[in-house]
Design a protein around this motif. Structure first.
Motif, short mmCIF file in Angstrom:
data_model
loop_
_atom_site.label_atom_id
_atom_site.label_comp_id
_atom_site.label_asym_id
_atom_site.label_seq_id
_atom_site.Cartn_x
_atom_site.Cartn_y
_atom_site.Cartn_z
N ASN A 257 0.72 -1.24 -0.02
CA ASN A 257 0.11 0.05 0.17
C ASN A 257 0.90 1.36 -0.04
O ASN A 257 0.63 2.31 -0.72
CB ASN A 257 -0.82 0.15 1.16
CG ASN A 257 -2.01 -1.00 1.07
OD1 ASN A 257 -2.37 -1.69 -0.04
ND2 ASN A 257 -2.52 -1.44 2.27
N GLU A 258 1.91 1.18 0.56
CA GLU A 258 3.00 2.59 0.71
C GLU A 258 3.39 2.57 -0.55
O GLU A 258 3.55 3.75 -1.01
CB GLU A 258 3.95 2.24 1.82
CG GLU A 258 3.16 2.31 3.23
CD GLU A 258 4.49 2.17 4.32
OE1 GLU A 258 5.56 1.63 3.80
OE2 GLU A 258 4.07 1.86 5.43
N ASP A 260 2.37 1.72 -3.48
CA ASP A 260 1.18 2.30 -4.28
C ASP A 260 0.99 3.75 -4.17
O ASP A 260 0.69 4.65 -5.13
CB ASP A 260 -0.09 1.55 -4.09
CG ASP A 260 -0.01 0.17 -4.80
OD1 ASP A 260 0.94 -0.09 -5.37
OD2 ASP A 260 -0.80 -0.86 -4.21
N GLU A 261 1.04 4.34 -2.99
CA GLU A 261 0.80 5.73 -2.34
C GLU A 261 2.05 6.37 -3.18
O GLU A 261 1.73 7.65 -3.64
CB GLU A 261 0.74 5.74 -0.99
CG GLU A 261 -0.65 5.19 -0.50
CD GLU A 261 -1.05 5.30 0.83
OE1 GLU A 261 0.02 5.68 1.68
OE2 GLU A 261 -1.79 4.90 1.55
N ARG A 262 3.07 6.00 -3.07
CA ARG A 262 4.54 6.66 -3.37
C ARG A 262 4.03 6.73 -4.88
O ARG A 262 4.34 7.87 -5.32
CB ARG A 262 5.56 6.01 -2.98
CG ARG A 262 5.96 6.36 -1.49
CD ARG A 262 7.30 6.11 -1.37
NE ARG A 262 7.80 4.73 -1.64
CZ ARG A 262 7.62 3.50 -1.00
NH1 ARG A 262 7.30 3.64 0.30
NH2 ARG A 262 8.02 2.14 -1.42
N ARG A 265 1.80 9.48 -5.87
CA ARG A 265 2.24 10.82 -5.73
C ARG A 265 3.30 11.45 -6.93
O ARG A 265 3.11 12.57 -7.21
CB ARG A 265 2.58 11.00 -4.37
CG ARG A 265 1.65 10.94 -3.15
CD ARG A 265 2.46 11.52 -1.63
NE ARG A 265 3.68 10.59 -1.20
CZ ARG A 265 3.59 9.60 -0.48
NH1 ARG A 265 2.33 9.33 -0.27
NH2 ARG A 265 4.17 8.95 -0.18
#
Length: 307
Positions: A257-258, A260-262, A265
């Motif tokens: 999840n981290e 994917d978020e990076r 962004r």
């Protein structure tokens, strides 16, 4: 189809009056508690106790007194204030509702360890159930005596159901054979089945099935025991199958999840080139990066205005 033989006369000291209409239904939850009341009342009757209060009987049956009084109201029995309930009459009322005032022939199919144990259980006869036959598909068991009855081959099932007028069958076979046995019982006229095989049976409308699975009951008890233990709960890593802990799986999921978020962004921060930004955006248009673009003039037009 029971034989209809009456095994108990009406002990109502007042004569009993007319039987209430069978059209008035009794909730299933109440029906499930009637055997508990009957067991407690039978114990009182054996001790020659004439009357019992709702509080005493409820405690003996393991329910609250308000629920007991509500259940008994379906039977038309309200007790007498200051006296309580007549024990013998209640035994009769509940026995009548449960159909225990007549003889119920029962067949047991599957004479393994569990079938042996059930055949030797003395509580059947005392509660109105007569074991009419013991059946098994193993020819080696045919003729052996179990609880005074000879084991008969399942080839005789249909004939036994008809001759003994059996309406209740007990299945104690392995799970793979249970459905076939069930189908044969139903086809022969059995309309109620007690299933001890660890499988779900499919039956037509009008056939009642009660399932008894001891392993499920033990698993439920294990659940409650684990909750009682509190801080002594086993670690996820030790309890997880194949040696892999659920904690590791959660960590991997969080890391994905981290990432994917990076990535999202980084993609959002990339500015579009002049050639790709020539399309005029509409108010409220959502771009690929998930941002709301409220610009209604293309970047090229800004440059012209500035010049």
């Amino acid at each position: 189809m029971a034989t209809g033989r009456t095994t108990q006369n009406n002990p109502n000291p007042a004569g009993g009056g007319a039987r209430r209409s069978r059209g008035r239904g009794i909730p299933d939850a109440t029906v499930a508690r009637l055997p508990l009341y009957l067991r407690a009342l039978t114990a009182l009757s054996e001790r020659s106790v004439p009357t019992v209060s709702s509080e005493e009987l409820a405690a003996a049956a393991g329910v609250n007194s308000a629920k007991l009084r509500k259940d008994f109201s379906y039977l038309g029995s309200y007790g007498t204030r200051g006296v309580g309930y007549d024990v013998e009459y209640l035994v009769y009322q509940i026995s009548r509702e449960l159909g225990l005032t007549q003889d119920w022939p029962v067949v047991i199919v599957g004479i393994g360890n569990l079938g042996h144990a059930l055949a030797n259980y003395g509580g059947f006869a005392s509660r109105g159930f007569r074991v009419a036959a013991l059946l098994d598909a193993d020819a080696a068991l045919t003729g052996q005596l179990v609880a005074g009855l000879p084991v008969r081959h399942t080839d005789e099932l249909e004939e036994i159901i008809r001759s003994e007028r059996v309406s209740i069958g007990v299945i104690t076979t392995p799970p793979g054979a249970a459905q076939q046995v069930c189908d044969r019982l139903v086809a022969a006229g059995v309309t109620s089945i007690l299933n001890f095989a660890p499988t779900v049976l499919s039956v037509p409308d009008g056939v009642d099935v009660r399932k008894v699975d001891l392993s499920i009951e033990l698993q439920i008890l294990a659940f409650h025991e684990q909750r009682k233990a509190g801080d002594d709960l086993p670690d996820d890593d030790a309890a997880a199958p194949f040696g892999r802990g659920r904690r590791d799986e959660r960590n991997e999921r969080d890391e994905r999840n981290e990432r994917d978020e990076r990535d999202a962004r980084d993609g959002a921060e990339e500015a579009p080139s002049a050639s790709s930004a020539a399309v005029v955006s509409r108010p409220g248009h959502v771009g690929r990066a998930g941002r709301v673009d409220r610009t209604d003039v293309a970047p090229q037009k800004f440059e012209e205005a500035a010049g």
